[in-house]
Scaffold this active site. Structure first.
Site, short mmCIF file in Angstrom:
data_model
loop_
_atom_site.label_atom_id
_atom_site.label_comp_id
_atom_site.label_asym_id
_atom_site.label_seq_id
_atom_site.Cartn_x
_atom_site.Cartn_y
_atom_site.Cartn_z
N ASN A 1 -33.96 17.20 51.35
CA ASN A 1 -32.62 17.18 51.94
C ASN A 1 -31.73 16.15 51.26
OD1 ASN A 1 -33.60 19.11 53.71
ND2 ASN A 1 -34.12 17.62 55.27
N ILE A 2 -30.46 16.51 51.15
CA ILE A 2 -29.47 15.64 50.51
C ILE A 2 -28.56 14.97 51.54
CG2 ILE A 2 -29.50 16.95 48.36
CD1 ILE A 2 -26.99 18.41 49.26
N ASP A 3 -28.91 15.10 52.83
CA ASP A 3 -28.02 14.65 53.91
C ASP A 3 -28.19 13.18 54.28
OD1 ASP A 3 -30.42 14.66 55.49
OD2 ASP A 3 -30.09 16.76 55.99
N HIS B 1 -34.39 15.58 45.68
CA HIS B 1 -33.24 16.25 45.06
C HIS B 1 -31.99 15.37 45.09
CE1 HIS B 1 -35.37 20.30 46.09
NE2 HIS B 1 -35.90 19.69 45.05
N CYS C 1 -20.56 9.33 37.18
CA CYS C 1 -19.82 10.19 36.25
C CYS C 1 -20.78 11.12 35.53
CB CYS C 1 -19.08 9.31 35.25
SG CYS C 1 -18.20 10.25 33.98
N THR D 1 -31.50 21.21 60.75
CA THR D 1 -30.66 22.22 61.39
C THR D 1 -30.30 21.83 62.83
OG1 THR D 1 -32.67 23.48 61.96
CG2 THR D 1 -31.46 24.16 59.98
N SER E 1 -39.02 26.10 53.22
CA SER E 1 -39.47 27.43 52.80
C SER E 1 -40.53 27.34 51.71
CB SER E 1 -38.28 28.24 52.28
OG SER E 1 -37.73 27.63 51.13
N CYS F 1 -13.90 9.34 37.06
CA CYS F 1 -14.50 8.08 36.64
C CYS F 1 -13.44 7.05 36.27
CB CYS F 1 -15.42 8.33 35.44
SG CYS F 1 -16.20 6.86 34.78
N MET G 1 -40.83 27.22 61.53
CA MET G 1 -40.63 28.40 62.36
C MET G 1 -41.60 29.51 62.02
SD MET G 1 -38.41 27.93 64.72
CE MET G 1 -38.12 29.64 65.20
N PRO H 1 -26.43 23.53 58.53
CA PRO H 1 -27.10 24.81 58.25
C PRO H 1 -28.09 24.66 57.10
CG PRO H 1 -24.84 24.82 57.41
CD PRO H 1 -25.00 23.55 58.20
N ASP H 2 -29.18 25.44 57.16
CA ASP H 2 -30.08 25.43 56.02
C ASP H 2 -29.50 26.32 54.93
OD1 ASP H 2 -30.59 28.05 56.72
OD2 ASP H 2 -32.61 27.68 57.48
N PHE H 3 -30.25 26.56 53.88
CA PHE H 3 -29.70 27.29 52.74
C PHE H 3 -29.96 28.78 52.82
CE2 PHE H 3 -29.90 22.98 51.17
CZ PHE H 3 -28.73 22.86 50.46
N ARG H 4 -31.11 29.19 53.36
CA ARG H 4 -31.54 30.57 53.14
C ARG H 4 -31.59 31.45 54.38
NH1 ARG H 4 -33.89 27.55 49.18
NH2 ARG H 4 -33.84 28.45 47.09
#
Length: 319
Positions: free
Chosen positions: A124-126, A143, A151, A45, A217, A175, A241, A50-53
């Protein structure tokens, strides 16, 4: 005179002191040499992602403009097959290159450079861990990530540059072999996690002698269950946090479940609550790594700026 009996610690690595300072001392003194790190969206963050939740600012709260049946549908494989456009729109905001790694990401790299990182598991997918220089060998993207794409029909790999061009242009990539829709190799709801995740988790968590959990989380299984797979004497540190993944008196009586911060049975769990970046920076200071961390971070910021300028110049030349 007889010597005093040697003290027996309930948590030998931390000498029964459940503080960030004790964690640093255990690393400095070599009592912890196989560190496993678990990262969540809260680590990124500070990079602007932004996070998800988080209510009001999380990604799921900001997806109304996509007219989804529910926010999570943007990562649902069945919904993607019928309507990939919302994911592609979101991908443009999150795509690698838009954000630079934080000090927290570079701290994980420092753990590797100092020879104590067994593995970093990230939700994280970043791709920011990889961009910070954490080696592919030491990194498990639980993830998946935007780093590769394929494809959804024939599973053929897609050219990364072509996919990026489509994402940035707001087009859905197809594809080259079968014309199926191409998706970044991110694990959607309805898909299995990468086999490498399960294979390495089975090896790594029993070997870990320190677990550091950052910015998550701990609500998404099976990732959230990993905190219970380390040895019973392995110290576990939550950098977040707020306290998450905590055991109650009932669950702690029935089975091993979660952090025991406020339970009498806590012998090894450290709650380092507050801003993730500030806590990680403090840990680096306690280790004497603050100058190394700042140098890596500053060099990373400059490299990110240079890469962004190069992409902009290339795009302008191609226009």
């Amino acid at each position: 005179a007889a010597s005093a009996p040697e003290r027996v610690y309930r948590c030998p690595a931390l000498r029964d002191e459940l503080t960030l300072g004790a964690v640093a001392a255990a690393l400095r003194d070599g009592r912890c040499r196989n560190v496993v790190v678990m990262n969540g969206a809260g680590l990124s963050t500070a990079a602007g992602i932004p996070d998800f939740r988080t209510p009001g600012t999380g990604l799921y709260d900001n997806l109304e403009k996509y007219n989804l049946p529910q926010p999570e549908a943007v990562f649902d494989i069945d919904y993607f097959r019928s309507n990939p456009k919302p994911f592609y729109t979101l991908a443009k905001e999150l795509y690698p290159g838009n954000y630079a790694p934080t000090r927290g990401h570079y701290f994980v790299r420092l753990l590797e450079q100092h020879g104590v990182l067994l593995r970093c598991y990230t939700q994280n997918i970043d791709t920011l861990e990889a961009e910070a220089g954490v080696s592919r060998e030491r990194l498990v993207e639980a993830h998946g990530s935007f780093a590769t794409a394929g494809c959804i029909d024939c599973d053929a790999d897609a050219d990364a540059d072509d996919v990026r061009a489509c994402v940035m242009a707001g087009r859905v990539a197809h594809c080259a072999k079968c014309d199926g829709v191409v998706k970044s190799r991110i694990t959607f709801f309805g898909e299995s996690l990468p086999p490498r995740f399960f294979a390495l988790a089975q090896q790594d968590f029993p070997r870990a002698d320190l677990l550091i959990v950052i910015g998550t989380s701990l609500k998404v299984r099976p990732f959230s269950t990993l905190v219970n797979h380390v040895d019973e004497h392995c110290p576990r540190v939550l950098v977040n946090m707020e306290a998450v993944g905590t055991a109650t008196r009932l669950t702690d009586t029935l089975y091993t479940s979660g952090f025991r911060f406020n339970l009498p049975a806590n012998t090894r769990d450290v709650a380092a609550l507050g801003d993730c970046q500030a806590t990680i920076t403090r840990l680096a200071e306690l280790l004497g790594w603050e100058d190394e961390l700042e140098q890596l971070y500053e060099e990373g910021v400059e490299a990110h700026k240079a890469a962004a300028q190069a992409r902009a110049a290339a795009a302008a030349a191609a226009a």
